[in-house]
Write a protein that holds these residues in place. Structure first.
Motif, PDB file in Angstrom:
ATOM      1  N   ALA A   3       0.845  -1.202   0.000  1.00 55.16           N
ATOM      2  CA  ALA A   3       0.000   0.000   0.000  1.00 55.16           C
ATOM      3  C   ALA A   3       0.877   1.248   0.000  1.00 55.16           C
ATOM      4  CB  ALA A   3      -0.914  -0.009   1.221  1.00 55.16           C
ATOM      5  N   GLY A   4       1.937   1.238   0.821  1.00 56.81           N
ATOM      6  CA  GLY A   4       2.841   2.393   0.891  1.00 56.81           C
ATOM      7  C   GLY A   4       3.497   2.676  -0.450  1.00 56.81           C
ATOM      8  N   ILE A   5       4.028   1.632  -1.090  1.00 58.52           N
ATOM      9  CA  ILE A   5       4.717   1.823  -2.377  1.00 58.52           C
ATOM     10  C   ILE A   5       3.733   2.336  -3.438  1.00 58.52           C
ATOM     11  CG2 ILE A   5       5.919   0.635  -4.256  1.00 58.52           C
ATOM     12  CD1 ILE A   5       7.115  -1.246  -2.148  1.00 58.52           C
ATOM     13  N   LEU A   6       2.570   1.688  -3.520  1.00 61.84           N
ATOM     14  CA  LEU A   6       1.592   2.084  -4.547  1.00 61.84           C
ATOM     15  C   LEU A   6       1.067   3.499  -4.302  1.00 61.84           C
ATOM     16  CD1 LEU A   6      -0.393  -1.252  -4.950  1.00 61.84           C
ATOM     17  CD2 LEU A   6       1.307  -0.291  -6.514  1.00 61.84           C
ATOM     18  N   PHE A   7       0.978   3.886  -3.024  1.00 65.98           N
ATOM     19  CA  PHE A   7       0.509   5.238  -2.707  1.00 65.98           C
ATOM     20  C   PHE A   7       1.454   6.277  -3.309  1.00 65.98           C
ATOM     21  CE2 PHE A   7       0.774   9.015   0.015  1.00 65.98           C
ATOM     22  CZ  PHE A   7      -0.533   9.453  -0.040  1.00 65.98           C
ATOM     23  N   PHE A   8       2.766   6.088  -3.075  1.00 68.92           N
ATOM     24  CA  PHE A   8       3.722   7.075  -3.593  1.00 68.92           C
ATOM     25  C   PHE A   8       3.797   7.035  -5.120  1.00 68.92           C
ATOM     26  CE2 PHE A   8       5.401   6.601   0.813  1.00 68.92           C
ATOM     27  CZ  PHE A   8       5.140   7.900   1.206  1.00 68.92           C
ATOM     28  N   ALA A   9       3.654   5.817  -5.695  1.00 70.10           N
ATOM     29  CA  ALA A   9       3.664   5.709  -7.162  1.00 70.10           C
ATOM     30  C   ALA A   9       2.501   6.512  -7.737  1.00 70.10           C
ATOM     31  CB  ALA A   9       3.569   4.242  -7.578  1.00 70.10           C
ATOM     32  N   GLY A  10       1.312   6.333  -7.161  1.00 71.21           N
ATOM     33  CA  GLY A  10       0.127   7.052  -7.634  1.00 71.21           C
ATOM     34  C   GLY A  10       0.273   8.545  -7.424  1.00 71.21           C
ATOM     35  N   LEU A  11       0.727   8.893  -6.213  1.00 73.80           N
ATOM     36  CA  LEU A  11       0.817  10.306  -5.847  1.00 73.80           C
ATOM     37  C   LEU A  11       1.757  11.073  -6.782  1.00 73.80           C
ATOM     38  CD1 LEU A  11      -0.153  12.236  -3.547  1.00 73.80           C
ATOM     39  CD2 LEU A  11       2.072  11.851  -2.485  1.00 73.80           C
ATOM     40  N   TYR A  12       2.967  10.527  -7.036  1.00 70.72           N
ATOM     41  CA  TYR A  12       3.926  11.260  -7.868  1.00 70.72           C
ATOM     42  C   TYR A  12       3.539  11.239  -9.335  1.00 70.72           C
ATOM     43  CZ  TYR A  12       6.863  12.384  -3.965  1.00 70.72           C
ATOM     44  OH  TYR A  12       7.320  12.924  -2.799  1.00 70.72           O
ATOM     45  N   ALA A  58       9.928   0.695  -7.841  1.00 73.35           N
ATOM     46  CA  ALA A  58       9.400   0.035  -6.635  1.00 73.35           C
ATOM     47  C   ALA A  58       8.069  -0.691  -6.879  1.00 73.35           C
ATOM     48  CB  ALA A  58       9.279   1.045  -5.495  1.00 73.35           C
ATOM     49  N   PRO A  59       7.131  -0.102  -7.660  1.00 76.61           N
ATOM     50  CA  PRO A  59       5.855  -0.817  -7.867  1.00 76.61           C
ATOM     51  C   PRO A  59       6.016  -2.187  -8.518  1.00 76.61           C
ATOM     52  CG  PRO A  59       5.602   1.464  -8.502  1.00 76.61           C
ATOM     53  CD  PRO A  59       7.061   1.265  -8.237  1.00 76.61           C
ATOM     54  N   LEU A  60       7.173  -2.435  -9.186  1.00 75.38           N
ATOM     55  CA  LEU A  60       7.367  -3.743  -9.816  1.00 75.38           C
ATOM     56  C   LEU A  60       7.316  -4.882  -8.801  1.00 75.38           C
ATOM     57  CD1 LEU A  60      10.193  -3.193 -12.474  1.00 75.38           C
ATOM     58  CD2 LEU A  60       7.723  -3.239 -12.784  1.00 75.38           C
ATOM     59  N   ILE A  61       7.694  -4.596  -7.554  1.00 70.28           N
ATOM     60  CA  ILE A  61       7.686  -5.704  -6.567  1.00 70.28           C
ATOM     61  C   ILE A  61       6.320  -5.869  -5.901  1.00 70.28           C
ATOM     62  CG2 ILE A  61      10.170  -5.477  -6.076  1.00 70.28           C
ATOM     63  CD1 ILE A  61       9.331  -4.287  -3.314  1.00 70.28           C
ATOM     64  N   THR A  62       5.429  -4.866  -6.074  1.00 72.22           N
ATOM     65  CA  THR A  62       4.160  -4.949  -5.323  1.00 72.22           C
ATOM     66  C   THR A  62       3.284  -6.147  -5.702  1.00 72.22           C
ATOM     67  OG1 THR A  62       3.165  -3.328  -6.795  1.00 72.22           O
ATOM     68  CG2 THR A  62       4.038  -2.526  -4.688  1.00 72.22           C
ATOM     69  N   PRO A  63       3.196  -6.548  -6.996  1.00 73.91           N
ATOM     70  CA  PRO A  63       2.375  -7.734  -7.272  1.00 73.91           C
ATOM     71  C   PRO A  63       2.892  -8.954  -6.510  1.00 73.91           C
ATOM     72  CG  PRO A  63       2.922  -6.631  -9.319  1.00 73.91           C
ATOM     73  CD  PRO A  63       3.719  -5.971  -8.248  1.00 73.91           C
ATOM     74  N   PHE A  64       4.214  -9.050  -6.352  1.00 76.74           N
ATOM     75  CA  PHE A  64       4.785 -10.193  -5.632  1.00 76.74           C
ATOM     76  C   PHE A  64       4.494 -10.096  -4.133  1.00 76.74           C
ATOM     77  CE2 PHE A  64       7.265  -9.520  -9.477  1.00 76.74           C
ATOM     78  CZ  PHE A  64       7.108 -10.764 -10.084  1.00 76.74           C
ATOM     79  N   MET A  69      -5.370   4.088  -7.817  1.00 77.89           N
ATOM     80  CA  MET A  69      -4.357   3.367  -7.053  1.00 77.89           C
ATOM     81  C   MET A  69      -4.052   4.089  -5.740  1.00 77.89           C
ATOM     82  SD  MET A  69      -1.115   1.724  -8.880  1.00 77.89           S
ATOM     83  CE  MET A  69       0.094   3.010  -8.610  1.00 77.89           C
ATOM     84  N   THR A  70      -3.977   5.432  -5.807  1.00 79.60           N
ATOM     85  CA  THR A  70      -3.701   6.194  -4.584  1.00 79.60           C
ATOM     86  C   THR A  70      -4.814   5.970  -3.569  1.00 79.60           C
ATOM     87  OG1 THR A  70      -2.711   7.826  -6.025  1.00 79.60           O
ATOM     88  CG2 THR A  70      -3.045   8.483  -3.757  1.00 79.60           C
ATOM     89  N   ILE A  71      -6.066   6.079  -4.031  1.00 80.51           N
ATOM     90  CA  ILE A  71      -7.200   5.922  -3.114  1.00 80.51           C
ATOM     91  C   ILE A  71      -7.251   4.497  -2.562  1.00 80.51           C
ATOM     92  CG2 ILE A  71      -9.730   5.969  -2.948  1.00 80.51           C
ATOM     93  CD1 ILE A  71      -9.565   8.175  -5.204  1.00 80.51           C
TER      94      ILE A  71
END
Lengths: 313, 177
Positions: A37-46, A62-68, A154-156
């Motif tokens: 959630a933290g990684i995807l939040f910053f990806a969406g935000l920026y 960083a989002p590349l590792i989130t699905p895993f 994604m951010t929400i």
């Protein structure tokens, strides 16, 4: 003096002598979910802020590792189920009053979204990547047109995922240690902090690392405030919550919590990040690793201590 | 219709017959139980007070287990009896965590099991097994909405309490004091 014993020899495993229905799987999932959630939040935000170039690690790497992370978390959740073959029943129901139900649905949305986001950014990270099948290219081109909308979603969703990991626990009136509405914001803050730490670890750009060190420092300050506030609330509450807080204030979790979560997981990385911002040379990997380890230990302690805390009668 | 049970703490001798009767009636796996007996000792010698309670699911009106169940496997059936649909239960443990009375457990087959107020007997006009077997006749069962039921009558006559009413669960298991 009051002594209460079960004289009929009740020995229901996982409940007696005290509740242990949730072992390592749930805290591990809560950590992975919060981190993703933290990684995807910053990806969406920026992406929304149109700063993809400056913050390449946050938006693309960083989002590349989130699905895993999410897949592993879901696998842990599956391992936790005692009636495994019926897991699909989760997706035959939407029950709004059950945080676990809407958490399952949020995961159903955010997991494919993270896969799609990762696929869209694969070429940014690996320029020579070839999808081999033109259909995949077409699908990614199609979604590429809606990148901004996806970033918003994604951010929400990541905020909901992050806060849900805390609300899941705080909804249990029967476990006084969890039964505080601070837990949602606290787990969200901790999740965002571990996300920022993961980005610092992966980033090769000094400027990006400094920005995230600042963000992380702020999140750690909020987290410490929320933890202190949580204990203040417990101390001022009813006897059951005073007893629950004693687990951390003199009880069996005191040392592990104040040393490993508060000390090594929050205060020490905060000091190291201040050093980094003051341009004092310290290996930049230490602070984020401590934050990640602290986040993991925090979730293990909360899940275990919470199951020990109970109403007194 | 609101089924309820009252247990007379002055008459209970803690023999655990109710526990064995339930295990036999409901085929509860060995080592597990849906009801149990608690012995509470209060005070300092020689001023001691003893209370014996035969406990089980409280069949709460505001049941936290039903609220938190993600699949709807936990539900309130006819007469306010809290039950579990085995083939909807995923064994996530949320209901077990949510119960302030620790009344639920994981059946060795994986689903969550608990007291059903012996609804299969109640449907035939019989009392639950624990009530029927009690040698001191310390338990009363019936419909709270029916003023002539055993439980309504005894609750009118005697002082009673419920366990942890402050948890807001509105329990339907009363203890006569």
């Amino acid at each position: 003096m009051r002594e209460e014993i079960i004289v009929s020899g009740r020995s229901n495993p996982l409940i007696d002598p005290h509740l242990e229905i949730w072992e390592w799987q749930i805290p591990s999932y809560l950590f992975l979910g919060g981190l993703a959630a933290g990684i995807l939040f910053f990806a969406g935000l920026y992406t929304i802020m149109k700063k993809e170039k400056e913050y390449k690690t946050a938006v693309a790497v960083a989002p590349l590792i989130t699905p895993f992370l999410l897949a592993l978390g879901l696998f842990f959740l599956f391992l936790d189920l005692k009636h495994k073959l019926y897991f699909w029943q989760l997706y035959t129901t939407i029950k709004l009053e059950s945080p676990m139900s809407w958490g399952a649905w949020v995961l159903m949305i955010i997991t494919p979204l993270s896969i799609l986001w990762g696929a869209m950014h694969l070429k940014t990270v690996f320029p020579r990547w070839d999808w081999k099948y033109p259909l995949i290219e077409e699908i990614l081109d199609f979604f590429g047109k809606y990148k901004m909308q996806m970033a918003w979603l994604m951010t929400i969703m990541s905020v909901i995922l992050g806060i849900y990991t805390g609300i899941l626990l705080s909804a249990f009136n029967a476990r006084p240690l969890w039964n505080t509405s601070i837990l949602g914001p606290l787990f969200l803050t901790s999740g965002l902090s571990t996300g920022a730490a993961a980005i610092i670890l992966m980033s090769k750009s000094h400027a990006e690392r400094l920005t995230f060190a600042k963000i992380d420092l702020m999140l750690i300050a909020i987290e410490i405030f929320l933890i202190v506030h949580m204990f203040m609330g417990f101390r001022a509450s009813t006897q059951v919550q005073i007893e629950a807080s004693k687990l951390f204030l003199g009880g069996e979790f005191t040392t592990i919590f104040w040393v490993f979560v508060m000390g090594f997981g929050l205060v020490l990385p905060a000091i190291l990040e201040v050093f980094e911002l003051q341009k004092i040379k310290v290996p930049h990997q230490i602070a984020p690793v401590l934050v990640l380890a602290g986040g993991l230990v925090f979730r293990f302690i909360m899940v275990h201590a919470g199951q020990i805390s109970r109403w007194l009668y | 219709m609101r089924y309820a049970m009252a247990v007379d703490t002055k008459k209970c001798v803690g023999c655990s017959d109710c526990v064995v009767a339930c295990q036999t009636e409901n085929n509860v796996p060995i080592g597990y139980c849906r009801d149990w007996v608690v012995e509470v000792t209060d005070g300092t010698y020689p001023q001691l007070e003893l209370e014996l309670r035969s406990e089980r699911c409280n069949h709460c009106e505001n049941a936290p287990c039903v609220r938190c169940c993600p699949t709807g496997a936990s539900f309130i059936s006819e007469g306010g009896i809290v039950k579990v649909k085995e083939n909807k239960c995923i064994g996530c443990g949320a209901c077990i965590t949510s119960c302030p009375y620790d009344a639920r457990f994981v059946h060795p087959r994986g689903y969550v099991d608990k007291c059903t107020f012996c609804d299969h007997r109640v449907k035939e006009g019989l009392n639950p097994a624990c009530v029927a077997v009690c040698p001191t006749k310390c338990m009363y069962f019936g419909d709270l909405d029916d003023p002539n039921s055993d439980v309504s009558k005894v609750l009118k006559m005697r002082k009673s309490k419920t366990l942890i009413p402050e948890a807001g669960t509105i329990p339907h298991l009363y203890f006569l004091i």
